[in-house]
Design an enzyme around this catalytic site. Sequence first.
Site, PDB file in Angstrom:
ATOM      1  N   HIS A  34       5.277  -1.208  -2.941  1.00  0.00           N
ATOM      2  CA  HIS A  34       6.683  -1.040  -3.315  1.00  0.00           C
ATOM      3  C   HIS A  34       7.348  -2.391  -3.554  1.00  0.00           C
ATOM      4  O   HIS A  34       6.847  -3.449  -3.153  1.00  0.00           O
ATOM      5  CB  HIS A  34       7.425  -0.279  -2.207  1.00  0.00           C
ATOM      6  N   ASP A 347       1.768  -2.659   1.515  1.00  0.00           N
ATOM      7  CA  ASP A 347       0.983  -3.879   1.686  1.00  0.00           C
ATOM      8  C   ASP A 347      -0.304  -3.608   2.448  1.00  0.00           C
ATOM      9  O   ASP A 347      -1.358  -4.151   2.120  1.00  0.00           O
ATOM     10  CB  ASP A 347       1.805  -4.964   2.397  1.00  0.00           C
TER      11      ASP A 347
END
Length: 505
Positions: A34, A347
């Site tokens: 994101h 991540d």
Amino acid sequence: MTSLVPRPPYTDDELRKLYPPGLELRQVQVLMRHGERTPISARFQNAGLRPLWPYCSAARQMRAAVLAPRDPALGPATDTLEWKRRLESIGPNDEPVLAKGPQDDPDALCDHGSLTDQGRRSTYELGQRLRHLYVDRLRFLPPALTPADAEASLYLRATPVPRALESLQQAFAALYPPSARVPGPDGRFPAPVILSRTPDNETLYPNDGNCRRLAALARAFAQRAADRWNRSPEMDLLNRRLGPWMPQGQRIAVDSRPRLSGIMDTINASLAHGPETRLPEEFYDPALKAAMEKINVDEWFSGFRESREFRMLGIGPLMGDIVGRMVERAEQGGERGIRFGLSGCHDTTLAGMLASVGAFDMERWPPFTSHVAIELFREAQEQQQQQPPPLPPQAQSAKRGWWSALFASPAAARPIGRRPTTELTQAEKRKLDGYYVRMRYNDEPVTVPACRLPGNHFEGDPSLCTLAAFKAVVDKFTPTNWKEQCRMNRDKPALPEGEPEWAGH
């Protein structure tokens, strides 16, 4: 690096090297972190940082689907409610108060962990770069998306976390803006399907919340990191510079409160945004940032690199899905099946994937809007092009006849993507011949260690791994029953005994 600084577009020479004329691109799967967001928790108010940040203009114009009554014979009608979101807080004496930003503005405030306007911009720009590469330069994707193409060859998926879904929507809106969507017979482009899963079935990130054994492994590696780093020179440096800002004089540590990873989260989020949410300058010292990243990467991602069980439970289901889609495409002659996939994730997804195949820099955290592109190639050979397409399953069964079908093994009926290479027949292995896989992380090719071996890559380029070799690496940590294996080994040591079980081989 907290926000991704994209590399310049490929030159013509770079493009020819990455996509040589002897290979044809057959499938692309992109997994994207994101975009920029607010911190997960409010921290460092003692350093002047406001708990709520004014960077979410989407809150001014929210939309919701509403079912409106109408003639029952026609079915329910969907209407749209436009609304504005404001946040309420708890004030003195516990009375409710309207939350306000640094300029006393109650609108456009972000909740914790929200995708910000900057995050929306950066993910939209990623979609533009994907369009420039795969539509404009490579002519791999059509310039305009038809409803049939979207239904048959497009795969969109996001985790249940709103910032991942919103980032995916931003990127897709740039990859295929409204002007590049062909209307259907009713004059409208059908709404694209975006897949999601319930939390107990989610594998698009390391799901330690629903996998008890993975949670135990993660705690063990976190404790190892604490034992390794809490009294290190790097941690001493962090305490000398940032210790005065810790609550109640607490020492910064891997397992402090806030944890070192939480401190880095707030620093990275503030660095990605405007002056209204800045910390004192000592928080942004490059030496401190490098030390934090090195320690946090060790805590969060060493398990993927060193433990086969960690890889299997943390990222194995996702990698099994990715390989399965590539193998399905190869089984169909490279022509049918999913052509392009785009997934909104995190991540931990990207670093977990790369570390699990031995291709991750173990000192740098993935920036916001990072992405991994997994590309499937096929050799451009005349004899392959002249071969008739494979028969559909029904026709294959009829050709074999009822007698052979009666005695066919259960394994033979399963798609070969999820079956270990060691269990495949020679005929099934031959279906993988002539196919290659490349992973690009933020537009830079990465190389899986096993793919460097002779015969495991395209001539002259170890980053172009044979599909068979890539699958063999992933097979070693693809679970056979993820939910069941999440409940196993609870009485066994969490850390590998003896030598690490290195990834990528």
